[in-house]
Design an enzyme around this catalytic site. Structure first.
Site, PDB file in Angstrom:
ATOM      1  N   TYR A  24       1.836  -6.985   3.994  1.00 51.84           N
ATOM      2  CA  TYR A  24       2.753  -5.843   3.992  1.00 51.84           C
ATOM      3  C   TYR A  24       4.180  -6.352   3.975  1.00 51.84           C
ATOM      4  CZ  TYR A  24       5.299  -1.710   5.499  1.00 51.84           C
ATOM      5  OH  TYR A  24       6.190  -0.665   5.561  1.00 51.84           O
ATOM      6  N   GLU A  43       8.706  -0.192  -0.299  1.00 47.19           N
ATOM      7  CA  GLU A  43       7.541  -0.621   0.481  1.00 47.19           C
ATOM      8  C   GLU A  43       6.467  -1.182  -0.449  1.00 47.19           C
ATOM      9  OE1 GLU A  43       4.747   2.300   2.261  1.00 47.19           O
ATOM     10  OE2 GLU A  43       5.300   1.374   4.167  1.00 47.19           O
TER      11      GLU A  43
END
Ligand code: GDP
Ligand code: MN
Length: 389
Positions: free
Chosen positions: A109, A197
């Site tokens: 991530y 993101e």
């Protein structure tokens, strides 16, 4: 303003970030035909909606033949996709993104956002990619690294190294990570993004970093500087009433309650919503008509509030500072007549020429419930809605 994954990937690619090759289509035939320009026989079909959690809702499918691809695209297109983030009605799928398959070794991530606590642009990195980051933050916060960037000194090699280490990347992968960190930061700053993101950022079996998913948001107040980004707006993903409001320079956010609010000034709007709740009611919206509340804007605001079928009463709370109360009263009267308002209307006016304004409301012949202050107005609005229910 948010954009679709395929648009975000095109931006990433333009800046030099590693993304798998893909093609966007609005029909199943188109998807199958366009996939012939991609390499390999295994593809991933991804429904393009702004919400995440698509995998869980059946919006991400691995396919091994063009027939399968056609079938999956056909199944997704033109139908609502329900994910944990869309609400029970889901979001309508208007396009699919077909990408070359990526062989995944690890899912990581990485995101960039504006950290309100430090007031800086910050990176958030975690080895726990592909899953909901909010869950990781709640259950295993030690697996998340946050690193902000001092705007005076900007980005340096240090940031890339800290993030590579947080993601447990070594050797050439650490180098790829350093480059990606720089690319994401440049894109974020140059385009006035509010969020980038990458979840998941993957390490492939060939030891390459690839951005497998991309979510991007941009600062609305800076969009005037980026006509190329404005082009990417998909109004189908936005609330129709909010789109209409933005056309008239009204700040409107739809909520779930029954009392429509028309207020000038964001602070007064927040206070009005609070006090409605204090007296046991629920606001149907946030609405700031702004400083120059003309008759036209007040009318548009009424129309937007009344377009919400949940609205059972309206509370107008306006402070006439720059605007005079009599002008505002004229606007309210004209708007109430034009929209044939059929629910109770409570009006609280304060400020310049307030007496003249109240007189106009009284003499209008409309069933307006006048209020003297914020408390009085909220109590009357809550009582009127309860009585009507
Ligand atoms: P989201 O659920 O909307 O965030 O969708 P993502 O694009 O993040 O995909 C969810 C999951 O599907 C990823 O974590 C991967 O495990 C898988 N996935 C997505 N794209 C690919 C792909 O190109 N190849 C493979 N093998 N899996 C993928
Ligand atoms: Mn994702």
């Amino acid at each position: 303003m948010n954009i679709h994954e395929y648009q975000a990937k095109e931006l990433l690619k333009a800046y030099g970030a590693p993304v798998a090759k893909g093609t966007v289509a609005t029909t199943a035939q188109g998807a199958a035909a366009q996939a012939k320009d991609l390499s390999g026989d295994v593809f991933v079909v991804k429904a393009q909606i702004h919400a995440g959690g698509r995998g869980k809702g059946g919006g991400i499918k691995l396919v091994k033949t063009l027939e399968e691809l056609h079938a999956e695209a056909d199944r997704m297109l033109g139908k609502p996709l329900i994910t944990p983030q869309t609400g029970p009605k889901g979001a309508s799928v208007r396009s699919v993104y077909v990408v070359e398959d990526t062989t995944i070794a690890r899912e990581l991530y990485l995101s960039l956002l504006v950290d309100r606590a430090s007031g800086r642009v910050a990176f958030v990195a975690s080895t726990e990619g592909g899953v909901n980051i909010e869950e990781v933050a709640a259950n295993t916060p030690e697996l998340i690294t946050t690193l902000d960037v001092d705007p005076a000194s900007g980005l340096s090699g240090f940031h890339g190294r800290v993030i590579a280490s947080a993601l447990k990347l070594e050797g050439d992968l650490a180098k790829q990570c350093g480059k990606l960190v720089k690319t994401l930061y440049n894109l974020f700053i140059e385009k006035d993004a509010s969020l980038i993101e990458i979840n998941p950022l993957v390490v492939t079996k060939e030891d390459k970093l690839v951005c497998l998913d991309a979510k991007m948001g941009f600062e609305d107040n800076a969009l005037f500087r980026h006509p190329d980004i404005v082009e990417l707006r998909d109004i189908h993903e936005e609330d129709p009433a909010e789109v209409e409001a933005s056309k008239h320079d009204l700040s409107y956010v739809k909520l779930d309650g029954t009392i429509g609010c028309m207020v000038n000034g964001a602070g007064l709007a927040m206070a009005t919503m609070d006090i409605i709740k204090l007296y046991g009611g629920e606001p149907a919206n946030f609405l700031d008509v702004g400083g120059g509340a003309t008759k036209e804007r007040v009318t548009e605001a009424f129309k937007i509030i009344l377009s919400d079928p949940n609205v059972q009463g309206v509370l107008v709370n306006i402070f006439g500072g720059i605007m005079r109360c009599d002008t505002i009263a004229e606007g309210i009267i004209a708007a109430a007549r034009e929209t044939n308002i059929a629910v109770p209307l409570v009006v609280r006016l304060e400020g310049t020429n307030v007496e003249r304004g109240k007189e106009l409301l009284r003499d209008s012949g409309l069933a307006i419930i006048p209020a003297d202050d914020l408390d009085d107005a909220a109590k009357k609005a809550v009582a009127a809605v309860k009585a009507a229910a």
